[in-house]
Design an enzyme around this catalytic site. Structure first.
Site, PDB file in Angstrom:
ATOM      1  N   GLY A 485       0.826  -1.200   0.000  1.00 15.28           N
ATOM      2  CA  GLY A 485       0.000   0.000   0.000  1.00 15.28           C
ATOM      3  C   GLY A 485       0.856   1.243   0.000  1.00 15.28           C
ATOM      4  CD  GLU A 486       0.489   5.148  -3.500  1.00 13.38           C
ATOM      5  OE1 GLU A 486      -0.173   6.140  -3.160  1.00 13.38           O
ATOM      6  OE2 GLU A 486       0.919   4.963  -4.648  1.00 13.38           O
ATOM      7  N   GLY A 487       1.736   4.875   1.989  1.00 12.61           N
ATOM      8  CA  GLY A 487       1.649   5.567   3.258  1.00 12.61           C
ATOM      9  C   GLY A 487       1.750   7.062   3.068  1.00 12.61           C
ATOM     10  CG  PHE A 489       6.506   9.899   4.980  1.00  8.82           C
ATOM     11  CD1 PHE A 489       6.810   9.097   6.058  1.00  8.82           C
ATOM     12  CD2 PHE A 489       5.905  11.114   5.216  1.00  8.82           C
ATOM     13  CE1 PHE A 489       6.526   9.509   7.337  1.00  8.82           C
ATOM     14  CE2 PHE A 489       5.617  11.530   6.483  1.00  8.82           C
ATOM     15  CZ  PHE A 489       5.924  10.720   7.551  1.00  8.82           C
ATOM     16  N   GLY A 490       5.337   7.601   1.205  1.00  6.92           N
ATOM     17  CA  GLY A 490       5.719   6.781   0.068  1.00  6.92           C
ATOM     18  C   GLY A 490       4.948   5.490   0.070  1.00  6.92           C
ATOM     19  CD  GLU A 562       7.197  -6.004  15.507  1.00  4.00           C
ATOM     20  OE1 GLU A 562       7.647  -6.865  16.270  1.00  4.00           O
ATOM     21  OE2 GLU A 562       6.290  -5.214  15.817  1.00  4.00           O
ATOM     22  CB  ALA A 564       0.408  -6.405  10.928  1.00  5.75           C
ATOM     23  CG  ASP A 623      -4.631   9.922  12.379  1.00  3.29           C
ATOM     24  OD1 ASP A 623      -5.842   9.946  12.660  1.00  3.29           O
ATOM     25  OD2 ASP A 623      -4.202   9.700  11.237  1.00  3.29           O
ATOM     26  CG  ASP A 641       1.016   5.220  10.334  1.00  2.06           C
ATOM     27  OD1 ASP A 641       2.094   4.730   9.960  1.00  2.06           O
ATOM     28  OD2 ASP A 641      -0.011   5.201   9.649  1.00  2.06           O
TER      29      ASP A 641
END
EC number: 2.7.10.1
Length: 822
Positions: A485-487, A489-490, A562, A564, A623, A641
């Site tokens: 997936g995309e977070g 920052f990247g 890690e 998940a 968050d 996060d």
């Protein structure tokens, strides 16, 4: 002969004073010489105020000696002794005790006693109950006095009202007083900006203490700014006074250290030393005390970096006040050297250094003062000696500090200082560094890594990051796999790491790797480095996503964490919803497994444990939501996060995020309206996360537009109890949603309560399918097409999915939108 009698009398008096009990700073009867009554002057001082004691002197005094609880009083950075006067700056409760001023003269000796009590009560935040009681009694007495002449209202303590402008930081407690009197007793009322001020005009209300003529406002916010007027009146007159309140909004910054602290110290062998470091930080700081040491006869390593030893670090139960002071007892020559106060938060690091010089102790020889001239000679010689020592210390400090590097890394007990990366802008040295931070090198150095063969990121020059041997993993031992997936920052990809465990170099471990996207900017690089450094500082815990390693050399930055396997908690709960329910978008879907009530409570308990650990490390998440909690193969909840350097208020409230949900639905009112983020605002978000868990991944505040949500929160409305949630758990949610942040439970209390509930919950308590479903919040509200969408709540919903049918809206959902008034 007379001099020896005086000396003997002084020794007996000091011995008696040493026997004085510490808990009760009063003079025992046996300490009162020859039955003469001893006067003790009592002083009450508030913490932080200046304590001043002045000794009564005779004309022929030859020597003055100050004691506290029978122990010689010595000067420090807070304590100044000038003959007959003692001054203690920024007084603290530990300064309480029995002070004695012992004077000697040819006509005899004299002792003056002071009983000092530094109250723990802060005048701005306590209720002054004692004052209330006494004032109430006085009022009653005034009312009961017969034949009192009518008097118009007047101020009883106008000197306490001279300060009209009060500028305080957000979240502090403010108290305004208008002490007055009159006959008959006048009434008191308050105005704000010239209009009547009622408790429901502000979140959390306020308290009025009529006995002390005061108003108290807890946890002030920028909207509390204004002019507050007290009006005191009776039938014979009226008076008023206006205070101006300015609430200073807090802005994120790295810790600020007070200039000049810690200060250089020069002490005698065997003395006690106290270094003070004043730290100002909005995100709660992590403070450490370091001492520069020698390893194998050298203070500097082969790479020209100094060695340090950690003397004191923050623990779970230590407060910032305790960490701001370093105590050294019975110092030796080995204790001499450079000491550093290092403070860090989620924004960056700051430090100040000071030098300790230890001198040979001077022998104390009992001598009788025979003339004032002899006393003057001793004073001049001592002063010249101390000035010489101070000048020598300053010269040594200047010579030493010129060669020091300002890059610090403090995670091992004894280690070399690694290069610390500022958590905002890496490519420049901060211009506001303190005098002790003589940084002369770029902490992230520009370089051309053409050998790596990796394409340069758009907007980011390539940089050489300092290698951290504890975390560095060779790139050839990392095999990248499919994208996950995309977070922020990247992107995040699945990978296999070989030899993460040094004891098992051939073991293969599935990991997640965070990396920058091809269009990343310098700020994205800064944020990714910030997250990595924060994860290093916070350490490891079972219920958070832990840092496993990093690839920083000869190529793009990879942060290894890690993995998940079961995704985030929201998707995990939705995939396990019981079949056949109306809110399930695919009624024919069979869940992977059915969750019991104990499973849901266990999820909440694990998240609370993770947040308790983060709070102990002074980390504020900002968050917390089910989407930011990941689930491992063994059903272990891990908070993700928490290391992001996010600024939530840069998010457009009217723009969907990738999963169709907005952070505002998880934000506490003080964070939403006043940008105040604390552990208490995280507790509010945890309450919303509890609601998500017991609705099996439901969407908070279903069907409520953003503008309406703001209004409902201000009016005290809260979400309904989920159908499969006990009253006890729902009350826990409501406690988390208390309007006053200080009234919300701590994560420690939440862990204890959830631990008890888990132990009492049966494994067989599965979700009751017979309960009406109208209180559930649909996972995918009916906003999928123009035929069944509501324009008001489309900002809270998912994008349309081709396989999802349009669901009917429940009438009850339209009626009350799942909200209750608190």
């Amino acid at each position: 002969m007379w001099g020896w009698k005086c000396l003997l009398f002084w020794a007996v008096l000091v011995t008696a004073t040493l026997c004085t009990a510490r808990p009760a700073p009063t003079l025992p009867e046996q300490a009162q010489p020859w039955g003469v009554p001893v006067e003790v002057e009592s002083l009450l001082v508030h913490p932080g105020d200046l304590l001043q004691l002045r000794c009564r002197l005779r004309d022929d005094v030859q020597s003055i000696n100050w004691l506290r609880d029978g122990v010689q009083l010595v000067e420090s950075n807070r304590t100044r002794i000038t003959g007959e006067e003692v001054e203690v700056r920024d007084s603290i409760p530990a300064d309480s005790g029995l002070y004695a001023c012992v004077t000697s003269s040819p006509s005899g000796s004299d002792t003056t006693y002071f009983s000092v009590n530094v109250s723990d009560a802060l005048p701005s935040s306590e209720d002054d109950d004692d004052d209330d009681d006494s004032s109430s009694e006085e009022k009653e007495t005034d009312n009961t006095k017969p034949n009192r002449r009518p008097v118009a209202p007047y101020w009883t303590s106008p000197e306490k009202m001279e300060k009209k402008l009060h500028a305080v930081p957000a979240a502090k407690t403010v108290k305004f007083k208008c002490p007055s009197s009159g006959t008959p007793n006048p009434t008191l009322r308050w105005l704000k900006n010239g209009k009547e001020f009622k408790p429901d005009h502000r979140i959390g209300g306020y308290k009025v203490r009529y006995a002390t003529w005061s108003i108290i406002m807890d946890s002030v916010v920028p909207s509390d700014k204004g002019n507050y007027t007290c009006i005191v009146e009776n039938e014979y007159g009226s008076i008023n006074h206006t205070y101006q309140l300015d609430v200073v909004e807090r802005s994120p910054h790295r810790p600020i250290l007070q200039a000049g602290l810690p200060a250089n110290k020069t002490v005698a062998l065997g003395s006690n030393v106290e270094f003070m470091c004043k730290v100002y930080s909005d995100p709660q700081p992590h403070i450490q005390w370091l001492k520069h040491i020698e390893v194998n006869g050298s203070k500097i390593g082969p790479d020209n970096l100094p060695y340090v030893q950690i003397l004191k670090t923050a623990g779970v139960n230590t407060t910032d006040k305790e960490m701001e002071v370093l105590h050294l007892r019975n110092v030796s020559f080995e204790d001499a050297g450079e000491y550093t106060c290092l403070a860090g938060n989620s924004i960056g690091l700051s430090h100040h250094s000071a030098w300790l010089t230890v001198l040979e102790a001077l022998e104390e020889r009992p001598a009788v003062m025979t003339s004032p001239l002899y006393l003057e000679i001793i004073i001049y010689c001592t002063g010249a000696f101390l000035i010489s020592c101070m000048l020598g210390s300053v010269i040594i400090y200047k010579m030493k500090s010129g060669t020091k590097k300002s890059d610090f890394h403090s995670q091992m007990a004894v280690h070399k200082l690694a290069k610390s990366i500022p958590l905002r802008r890496q490519v420049t040295v901060s211009a506001d560094s303190s005098a002790s931070m003589n940084s002369g090198v770029l902490l992230v150095r520009p370089s051309r890594l053409s050998s790596s063969g990796t394409p340069m990121l758009a907007g980011v020059s390539e940089y050489e990051l300092p290698e951290d041997p504890r975390w560095e993993l060779p790139r050839d031992r990392l095999v990248l796999g499919k994208p996950l997936g995309e977070g922020c920052f990247g992107q995040v990809v699945l990978a296999e790491a070989i030899g993460l465990d040094k004891d098992k170099p051939n073991r293969v471990t599935k990991v997640a790797v965070k990396m920058l996207k091809s269009d990343a900017t310098e700020k994205d690089l800064s944020d990714l480095i910030s997250e990595m450094e924060m994860m290093k500082m916070i350490g490891k815990h079972k219920n958070i996503i832990n840092l496993l390693g990093a690839c920083t050399q000869d190529g793009p930055l990879y942060v290894i964490v890690e993995y998940a396997s079961k995704g985030n908690l929201r998707e995990y709960l939705q995939a396990r919803r019981p079949p056949g329910l109306e809110y399930c978008y695919n009624p024919s879907h069979n869940p992977e497994e059915q969750l019991s009530s104990k499973d849901l409570v266990s999820c909440a308990y694990q998240v609370a444990r993770g947040m308790e650990y983060l709070a102990s490390k002074k980390c504020i998440h900002r968050d917390l939501a089910a989407r930011n909690v990941l689930v491992t193969e063994d059903n272990v909840m891990k908070i993700a996060d928490f290391g992001l350097a996010r600024d939530i208020h840069h998010i457009d409230y009217y723009k969907k995020t990738t999963n169709g949900r907005l952070p505002v639905k998880w934000m506490a009112p003080e964070a939403l309206f006043d940008r105040i983020y604390t552990h208490q605002s995280d507790v509010w978000s945890f309450g919303v996360l509890l609601w998500e868990i017991f609705t099996l991944g439901g969407s908070p505040y279903p069907g409520v537009p953003v503008e309406e949500l703001f209004k409902l929160l201000k009016e005290g409305h809260r979400m309904d109890k989920p159908s499969n949630c006990t009253n006890e758990l729902y009350m826990m949610m409501r406690d988390c949603w208390h309007a006053v942040p200080s009234q919300r439970p701590t994560f420690k209390q939440l862990v204890e309560d959830l631990d008890r509930i888990v132990a009492l919950t049966s494994n067989q308590e599965y979700l009751d399918l017979s309960i009406p479903l109208d209180q559930y919040s649909p996972s995918f509200p009916d906003t999928r097409s123009s035929t069944c969408s509501s324009g008001e709540d489309s900002v809270f919903s998912h994008e349309p999915l081709p396989e999802e049918p349009c669901l009917p809206r429940h009438p009850t959902q339209l009626a009350n939108s799942g909200l209750k008034r608190r």
